[in-house]
Design a protein around this motif. Structure first.
Motif, PDB file in Angstrom:
ATOM      1  N   MET A 144       0.846  -1.168   0.000  1.00  0.00           N
ATOM      2  CA  MET A 144       0.000   0.000   0.000  1.00  0.00           C
ATOM      3  C   MET A 144       0.900   1.242   0.000  1.00  0.00           C
ATOM      4  O   MET A 144       1.861   1.325   0.746  1.00  0.00           O
ATOM      5  CB  MET A 144      -0.894   0.000   1.239  1.00  0.00           C
ATOM      6  N   ALA A 145       0.559   2.200  -0.829  1.00  0.00           N
ATOM      7  CA  ALA A 145       1.327   3.444  -0.924  1.00  0.00           C
ATOM      8  C   ALA A 145       0.952   4.396   0.206  1.00  0.00           C
ATOM      9  O   ALA A 145      -0.166   4.377   0.714  1.00  0.00           O
ATOM     10  CB  ALA A 145       1.051   4.112  -2.254  1.00  0.00           C
ATOM     11  N   THR A 146       1.911   5.215   0.572  1.00  0.00           N
ATOM     12  CA  THR A 146       1.696   6.237   1.589  1.00  0.00           C
ATOM     13  C   THR A 146       2.057   7.584   0.993  1.00  0.00           C
ATOM     14  O   THR A 146       3.077   7.715   0.318  1.00  0.00           O
ATOM     15  CB  THR A 146       2.593   5.988   2.816  1.00  0.00           C
ATOM     16  N   VAL A 147       1.232   8.595   1.248  1.00  0.00           N
ATOM     17  CA  VAL A 147       1.498   9.950   0.788  1.00  0.00           C
ATOM     18  C   VAL A 147       1.768  10.810   2.008  1.00  0.00           C
ATOM     19  O   VAL A 147       1.016  10.789   2.978  1.00  0.00           O
ATOM     20  CB  VAL A 147       0.296  10.523   0.007  1.00  0.00           C
ATOM     21  N   HIS A 148       2.862  11.563   1.957  1.00  0.00           N
ATOM     22  CA  HIS A 148       3.192  12.510   3.022  1.00  0.00           C
ATOM     23  C   HIS A 148       3.053  13.908   2.442  1.00  0.00           C
ATOM     24  O   HIS A 148       3.725  14.239   1.464  1.00  0.00           O
ATOM     25  CB  HIS A 148       4.637  12.322   3.503  1.00  0.00           C
ATOM     26  N   LEU A 149       2.200  14.708   3.012  1.00  0.00           N
ATOM     27  CA  LEU A 149       2.063  16.101   2.592  1.00  0.00           C
ATOM     28  C   LEU A 149       2.771  16.953   3.628  1.00  0.00           C
ATOM     29  O   LEU A 149       2.513  16.823   4.827  1.00  0.00           O
ATOM     30  CB  LEU A 149       0.596  16.492   2.502  1.00  0.00           C
TER      31      LEU A 149
ATOM     32  N   ARG B 211      14.984  10.196   0.505  1.00  0.00           N
ATOM     33  CA  ARG B 211      16.154   9.304   0.546  1.00  0.00           C
ATOM     34  C   ARG B 211      15.880   8.086   1.421  1.00  0.00           C
ATOM     35  O   ARG B 211      16.232   6.967   1.070  1.00  0.00           O
ATOM     36  CB  ARG B 211      17.373  10.062   1.090  1.00  0.00           C
ATOM     37  N   ARG B 212      15.270   8.317   2.571  1.00  0.00           N
ATOM     38  CA  ARG B 212      15.047   7.231   3.525  1.00  0.00           C
ATOM     39  C   ARG B 212      14.038   6.207   3.021  1.00  0.00           C
ATOM     40  O   ARG B 212      14.177   5.009   3.271  1.00  0.00           O
ATOM     41  CB  ARG B 212      14.584   7.824   4.865  1.00  0.00           C
ATOM     42  N   THR B 213      13.020   6.657   2.296  1.00  0.00           N
ATOM     43  CA  THR B 213      11.942   5.751   1.902  1.00  0.00           C
ATOM     44  C   THR B 213      12.020   5.297   0.451  1.00  0.00           C
ATOM     45  O   THR B 213      11.295   4.391   0.056  1.00  0.00           O
ATOM     46  CB  THR B 213      10.573   6.425   2.106  1.00  0.00           C
ATOM     47  N   GLY B 214      12.877   5.972  -0.346  1.00  0.00           N
ATOM     48  CA  GLY B 214      12.914   5.657  -1.774  1.00  0.00           C
ATOM     49  C   GLY B 214      11.695   6.190  -2.502  1.00  0.00           C
ATOM     50  O   GLY B 214      11.375   5.755  -3.599  1.00  0.00           O
ATOM     51  N   GLY B 215      11.035   7.150  -1.889  1.00  0.00           N
ATOM     52  CA  GLY B 215       9.815   7.716  -2.459  1.00  0.00           C
ATOM     53  C   GLY B 215      10.078   8.718  -3.558  1.00  0.00           C
ATOM     54  O   GLY B 215      11.213   8.937  -3.986  1.00  0.00           O
ATOM     55  N   VAL B 216       9.028   9.322  -4.007  1.00  0.00           N
ATOM     56  CA  VAL B 216       9.075  10.338  -5.046  1.00  0.00           C
ATOM     57  C   VAL B 216       8.657  11.658  -4.414  1.00  0.00           C
ATOM     58  O   VAL B 216       7.623  11.741  -3.759  1.00  0.00           O
ATOM     59  CB  VAL B 216       8.119   9.994  -6.211  1.00  0.00           C
TER      60      VAL B 216
ATOM     61  N   LEU C  17      -0.013  12.861 -11.271  1.00  0.00           N
ATOM     62  CA  LEU C  17       0.933  11.964 -10.596  1.00  0.00           C
ATOM     63  C   LEU C  17       0.308  11.206  -9.434  1.00  0.00           C
ATOM     64  O   LEU C  17       0.788  10.140  -9.062  1.00  0.00           O
ATOM     65  CB  LEU C  17       2.139  12.753 -10.071  1.00  0.00           C
ATOM     66  N   TRP C  18      -0.717  11.755  -8.810  1.00  0.00           N
ATOM     67  CA  TRP C  18      -1.283  11.156  -7.607  1.00  0.00           C
ATOM     68  C   TRP C  18      -1.691   9.709  -7.767  1.00  0.00           C
ATOM     69  O   TRP C  18      -1.440   8.905  -6.867  1.00  0.00           O
ATOM     70  CB  TRP C  18      -2.460  11.977  -7.083  1.00  0.00           C
ATOM     71  N   PRO C  19      -2.307   9.316  -8.885  1.00  0.00           N
ATOM     72  CA  PRO C  19      -2.693   7.899  -8.995  1.00  0.00           C
ATOM     73  C   PRO C  19      -1.507   6.935  -8.945  1.00  0.00           C
ATOM     74  O   PRO C  19      -1.655   5.793  -8.568  1.00  0.00           O
ATOM     75  CB  PRO C  19      -3.397   7.834 -10.358  1.00  0.00           C
ATOM     76  N   GLU C  20      -0.320   7.414  -9.327  1.00  0.00           N
ATOM     77  CA  GLU C  20       0.848   6.549  -9.313  1.00  0.00           C
ATOM     78  C   GLU C  20       1.326   6.335  -7.894  1.00  0.00           C
ATOM     79  O   GLU C  20       1.992   5.427  -7.556  1.00  0.00           O
ATOM     80  CB  GLU C  20       1.977   7.163 -10.158  1.00  0.00           C
TER      81      GLU C  20
END
Length: 65
Positions: A1-6, A24-29, A62-65
């Motif tokens: 499951m994806a997590t979004v941080h605002l 860097r820590r999570t490998g996120g975008v 981009l949000w759906p990705e």
């Protein structure tokens, strides 16, 4: 499951620094409206409403990705 941080806060309070570390820590975008606008205009101060709205519309894709 994806997590979004605002990340939201006052000017110069460390939002970008925090977001880069989280990326860097999570490998996120990481997506930054400020960085996109500077890249497009070359001006870190100018805010054109139409340009902000166009970039915002692109980021919504981009949000759906």
């Amino acid at each position: 499951m994806a997590t979004v941080h605002l990340v939201h806060g006052f000017l110069c309070c460390g939002k970008t620094t925090f977001a880069k570390a989280l990326e860097r820590r999570t490998g996120g975008v990481r997506s930054s409206l400020d960085e996109w606008l500077v890249a497009l205009t070359g001006d870190p101060v100018r805010l054109e409403v139409e340009l902000v709205e166009r970039v915002h519309a692109l980021t919504l894709q981009l949000w759906p990705e």
